[in-house]
Structure formats: C-alpha cells, structure tokens
Design an enzyme around this catalytic site. Structure first.
Site, PDB file in Angstrom:
ATOM      1  N   GLU A  36      36.238  43.704  46.377  1.00  0.00           N
ATOM      2  CA  GLU A  36      35.616  42.615  47.150  1.00  0.00           C
ATOM      3  C   GLU A  36      36.562  42.025  48.192  1.00  0.00           C
ATOM      4  O   GLU A  36      36.131  41.651  49.284  1.00  0.00           O
ATOM      5  CB  GLU A  36      35.116  41.496  46.222  1.00  0.00           C
ATOM      6  CG  GLU A  36      33.848  41.835  45.456  1.00  0.00           C
ATOM      7  CD  GLU A  36      34.108  42.667  44.219  1.00  0.00           C
ATOM      8  OE1 GLU A  36      35.301  42.877  43.880  1.00  0.00           O
ATOM      9  OE2 GLU A  36      33.129  43.124  43.586  1.00  0.00           O
ATOM     10  N   HIS A  43      26.622  36.631  36.641  1.00  0.00           N
ATOM     11  CA  HIS A  43      25.662  37.331  37.501  1.00  0.00           C
ATOM     12  C   HIS A  43      24.394  36.511  37.733  1.00  0.00           C
ATOM     13  O   HIS A  43      23.360  37.059  38.094  1.00  0.00           O
ATOM     14  CB  HIS A  43      25.255  38.674  36.872  1.00  0.00           C
ATOM     15  CG  HIS A  43      26.368  39.659  36.734  1.00  0.00           C
ATOM     16  ND1 HIS A  43      27.270  39.617  35.704  1.00  0.00           N
ATOM     17  CD2 HIS A  43      26.735  40.709  37.506  1.00  0.00           C
ATOM     18  CE1 HIS A  43      28.142  40.611  35.841  1.00  0.00           C
ATOM     19  NE2 HIS A  43      27.844  41.274  36.924  1.00  0.00           N
TER      20      HIS A  43
END
Lengths: 320, 326
Positions: free
Chosen positions: A58, A127
């Site tokens: 990321e 999530h």
C-alpha cells in the site's frame, strides 16, 4: 435514461475519464479482476499500462500515486478496502494531503484514493470501517461518499478532474443498487448536498449506506413524522448551507454516520449546526453512529454499526 | 572517467566548494539563531549529491536527501542554491515560499516534492519514475536517501515495485554509518546496504562516497541503465557526517559522544580535499584557480545571505489558500 448499478456507475465514470484524458490511470491491488467491481472490465479496454496490478504494497502504491500525480498524471489508486488507508497513511496523510500546502502551491497532487467501505458482511474490524473522520482530520484531502449510482458516477468524474487528492469511499452494501441515470455525460460538483427525501418535521443528515437507513426510517414513520433526508455527498467540501436551510424549516436534526461516534463526523456536523443555527433548534442535535469500539465481525457486527431501528428511535427522540 | 574533460573536473570541484560554503552559511546562521527551523548539515557528504546530480539532464526528476536540505543536489544539477537560505529564514523567496522552512520544490528542474518522514523518498521517487516511464522521453529519476531511510518499509516496497516494473530510478544511499544517534552496525543485519538490491533483482554497488569522481562514474552507469529501460539501481555511497545529526543537537553515538579520533580519521578524506589533491596532482587545478574558486564561492554565499535577509516574509493570509489547489 438507462438503468445501471452502483459499481457499474463507478466503472463507467472511470472509463469515460480514461477515454477523455490519457493522464488518468488506475493503480492498485487486483484492479484488473477487481474483487470490488469498481474497476472491472477496464483491463480489456485500456490494457495493463493503464490498469496496473501492483504488489500488495500500500505504501508503494500510494506513494507512486502521489509521485505520478505531482509529475502531471491523474492516477486513481485503488486501496481495495478503505480501511487499508491506514497501511498507506504516511503517503496519503502526510504526503498527498500536504503536497500543495507544503510546496507553496507550486506542485499539486491530483489523484483519487478509492476504497470500499463499511459493514454489512461481517468482515470484522479491519475490513468494515468507514474512516471518514480520520480523512477529515487531514486538511488537504477531499472526501466523497456516494450513496446512489447517479451520485457515484457524477462524483467520480468530478473527483478525477479535481486538482487535489480525493478519498472516494463507496459502500459494500450498495454494489447491486440500481438506478436510472442519463445517457449523456454529467458531473456532480463536490460540496453540493442532495435532498434525498423532502419532509417538514425533522432533518436527517446521512451519507453512504446510512442514507438508505434514513430513507427506510422515514418510510416507517410515514404518516406520523415527516422526515427530510439530506445527503451531503461529500464531507470535504461540506455543504452546510443546505443542511442549515433544512433545519430552519424542521428545527430538529439527527446526524447518522457509520464512522465511530467519538470525535466523528456527526460530532463535527452537530457542532457546526450549533454554531450556525442554534436559535432554530427545538431539540438537541441527535446522532446515530458506530459504537465506540472496533467493528465486530459475523453475528456481532450489528451491535457495532448503526441499524434502522436506532435511526427511527433517534428521530422519535427529537420529535417531542 | 576518461570522458571527463579538464573543464568538467574543475566544474565538479567548483560545485563542491560552493556546496560547502552554502552549508557553512546555514550552519553559521543556525548558530546565530537566524534560521527559523532545523538544519542537517551536509559537510562530509558533498561529493555524493554533487557527483551524481552532475550527470542529470534538466528534465530528469530529482528527489534530494535531507543532508544540506538539498544544497549538494541542486548545486550538482547546476541550479542556484540561493533559495535554500531564504527558505530556512522563512522568507517568501525560499524554495517552498517559506511555508515549511525546509521543503524544496522546483518544477522546471524536476523537483516536485520533499518529505520529512524519511522512507517516503523511495515510494515517491518510484512515482516520479513511473511518470518518467509513461512520458516515454528517456527521463530518469534520481533519489537520494540516508541509511536510515532504508530501514523503513517503503524502501523495500518501492524497490520491489520499481524492479518489477523496470522503472527508471536510481537510488543513491548516503550511508554515513549512523541514523540519528544509532550506528548502522546496531541497526542493519547486513554489512553493505547495496546487497539488498540483489533481493530485488537490481544492480547494487558500494561506492566511495568521499570521491566525487567515483560517485559520478557510478551514477553515469546507473543513469544509463535507467535511460535504456533496464530499470532501477542502487548506489551505496559510504560517507561520514562531519557535524552532528542536526545543528544544536548533541553529537553522540547512542548516548555517548562520537569518537573524536574517528571524526579526525574521516576528515582526512574530506571530499573537497580529496578532489583538490587529485586535480592538483593532475596539474588541472592551480593555486590561483583554487583561490579564485574560493573567492567566488564566498561572494556567492554572501549574496545568498543578503538576498535571504532582505527578502520579505510570506503574507500569512496565503496559508488558507494553499490547503487546496484551485
């Protein structure tokens, strides 16, 4: 008009902008197959040079996004889950957000950080979050939260053309939502709220999936309480004018937000309402947010994120 | 080295002297309390930025290291270091308009950004290199980092990504054997940082960072690879900082004073002294020319100081207009 669903609307906006401007490209994890649909079927049309599957890194993905943006491109960075913004925080919060300011407006970083947000699938604490307040705490970033296919498309096109980094969070629960949208091109400006339902007794301010909770609550209360539902659509810039105009009419307000309650979006909007419209209020501002705890998964999730019944109860609590 | 003319060699020496003089100016102004921010001196490191940047073209992208807050790199690339001191005094004529006091930006010369959290240099430069590759005009990105930067995750994510995508980036690691106060021997599992490059299937070389000619030669090779489309490389330049991590800070290794003998030993290999000695021996530099360059650099530093002192502060009302680009 044509019928389109939420993810198709995002993909269509991306395709149109990629067609229109060759500096636009997509970079991210699994953007070619697109498990969250938003970039699906773009690989066949634009090829791997512009729909770039990156390693699961990321920081590198976000850093490369910022770097390419500074050098004249308009990348769309797909983080997959919005929660993964934390993995890339250095590059998004300290670099993208501050680029224009820290370099005296000489080099800006136009880019979009795309992430699927929110609960509804029991995916647990890493999530399922909608990290809005954290984004808003970093001036320099814009924040777009579409609740319908029409908004999703028009806002994405504007986000790509914006000269600043824009976080664009779309919601898991809305993927299949269908709506008729115009055949012709359209854009929706950032910072323009939409009144999703008109009413006279109470204003409910909500974004993303919470707009649909608010609309469901309004339906359940039909005949008893007339509910106006306002979707700001972007929280930076934030259209307080539309919210305040509504409150002048209803004098009561509930803010619904899927981010954590503490120091959250609802607290900010509530405070601004106090500063701008205190004399119009007939009841304290109420809020319905995710609980001050991580978002639990599986069966426990519903005890952490706002439910329709809580929105109904909050509306009733301010309509005394 | 064979392709360097005498003029090129003198130019490298001249750039080293200008870099040192400007660094000394910042150091003095820091001690006088005139700098409105911190300063990380480049003394000892000059050969790296000067040598490597001297091979860049104007349109190549550059990410400067924090040492000297950019001075060795811009001087190496042939830019005027004048806005450095202005920036540190918080003046509007600084590189970044005096907004942050430290950041460098110069779009015309391919400097788009600088960050304060080290390690970001790796991933941002991968992004500049991605843009360079997409442009398709043979540009490269050269990025300078310290040994400490390599200890952050970004370094590894960026090396992997850039090597997979054959991005035209050269990472120049200035290994001065110390990250802040912590020595490399206690914070690296490897002896040579350049060995990490092997893991990412890209060339990695150890260079004498005190020798401007060695740095230039290695940089030329790495830049050629990048321009040809052969992807990234890493150059580890072994060097030493002659001053504390930043001005006004204690000069320690862990918590004890750095060894004076070690500092004295490294100063024998001062990059300016090495370069001067070599060029005198080759009869390229004369006493007169040395004096002339010294005088010219002193004058230039004086001009920079005057310019900075006389420049206006930015108008604070612009701050609010800079948060978002129009």
């Amino acid at each position: 008009m044509k019928e389109i669903n939420y993810w198709q609307a995002i993909a269509e906006a991306l395709a149109e902008e990629m067609e229109r401007d060759e500096t636009v490209f997509i970079i991210g994890e699994n953007v070619q197959e697109a498990p969250f649909m938003a970039t699906r079927e773009l690989i066949q049309r634009f090829g791997p040079e512009r729909v770039m599957d990156a390693p699961l890194s990321e920081l590198a993905i976000a850093g490369a996004t910022v770097g390419a943006a500074c050098a004249g491109y308009r990348p769309v960075c797909d983080l997959n889950f919005a929660d993964f913004i934390y993995c890339a925080a250095d590059e998004i919060l300290l670099k993208a957000a501050q680029q224009n300011f820290a370099h005296a407006g000489k080099v800006n970083a136009p880019c979009v950080f795309l992430g699927v947000a929110g609960g509804g699938f029991g995916t647990g604490p890493e999530h399922s979050h909608v990290p809005s307040a954290m984004v808003l705490n970093n001036p320099g970033l814009k924040l777009v939260l579409p609740s319908t296919p029409y908004d999703a498309k028009g806002l994405m096109k504007t986000a790509i053309r914006d000269n600043n980094p824009v976080c664009y969070f779309f919601h898991k629960k809305l993927m299949g939502l269908k709506q008729e949208i115009p055949e012709d091109e359209y854009l929706i400006p950032l910072g323009q709220a939409d009144i999703k339902r008109e009413g006279t007794d109470v204003t409910v301010v909500a974004t993303l999936y919470m707009v649909h909770h608010a609309l469901e609550a309004a339906k359940q209360l039909e005949g008893k309480i007339s509910v106006e539902v306002i979707d700001p659509r972007s929280l930076e810039p934030l259209d307080m004018d539309t919210i305040i105009e509504s409150i002048k009419k209803t004098n009561r307000v509930v803010v619904v937000d899927e981010d954590t309650q503490r120091c959250g979006v609802a607290a900010e909007i509530g405070q601004q309402i106090m500063e701008l419209a205190f004399d119009y209020l007939d009841a304290p501002v109420a809020r319905v947010c995710s609980a001050n705890m991580p978002v639990a998964g599986a069966e426990m999730e519903k005890y952490c994120i706002p439910q329709v019944e809580q929105v109904v109860a909050a509306i009733q609590s301010v309509c005394y | 080295m064979s392709n360097l003319t005498n003029t090129d060699k003198i130019e490298l020496y001249r750039k080293l002297v200008h870099t040192r003089k400007h660094d000394e100016l910042n150091v003095r102004m820091a001690s006088e309390g005139k700098l409105r921010t911190f300063y990380h001196s480049a003394q000892g490191h000059e050969a790296i930025g000067v040598g490597a940047c001297s091979v860049l073209h104007k349109d190549d992208y550059l990410y400067p290291h924090l040492r000297g807050h950019g001075i060795p790199y811009v001087v190496g690339k042939g830019m005027d270091p004048k806005p450095s001191v202005s920036e540190h005094l918080g003046k509007a004529t600084g590189w970044g308009g005096g907004i942050t006091g430290v950041h460098i930006v110069d779009k015309e010369n391919g400097i788009f950004a600088q960050g304060g959290t080290i390690g970001s240099a790796f991933v941002l430069s991968a992004g500049f290199a991605l843009a360079a590759k997409k442009n398709g005009t043979g540009q490269v990105c050269m990025c300078f980092v310290g040994d400490g930067s390599v200890q952050r995750g970004q370094a590894h994510e960026a090396m992997n990504l850039a090597s997979c995508w054959k991005l035209p980036v050269v990472w120049v690691v200035e290994n001065n054997l110390m990250a802040w106060f912590t020595p490399c021997c206690d914070s690296f599992a490897l002896k040579n940082i350049a060995d990490m490059a092997k893991s990412y299937n890209m060339p990695g070389k150890v260079i004498d960072g005190m020798d401007v000619f060695a740095v230039r030669e290695a940089a030329e090779e790495a830049v050629d690879l990048a321009r040809k489309g052969d992807g990234p490389s890493m150059l580890e330049c072994k060097t030493y900082r002659f001053r504390p991590h930043s001005e006004g800070r204690p000069d320690v290794c862990h918590y004890l004073p750095r060894s004076e003998e070690e500092i004295a030993e490294w100063k024998k290999r001062d990059p300016l002294v090495l370069c001067q000695k070599k060029l005198v021996k080759e009869k390229i530099l004369t006493k007169n020319l040395i004096d002339e360059i010294e005088l010219e650099a002193d004058e230039k530093a004086k001009e920079t100081e005057k310019f900075a002192l006389e420049s206006p502060y930015p108008d604070p009302s612009i701050l609010n207009t800079l948060v978002y680009a129009p």
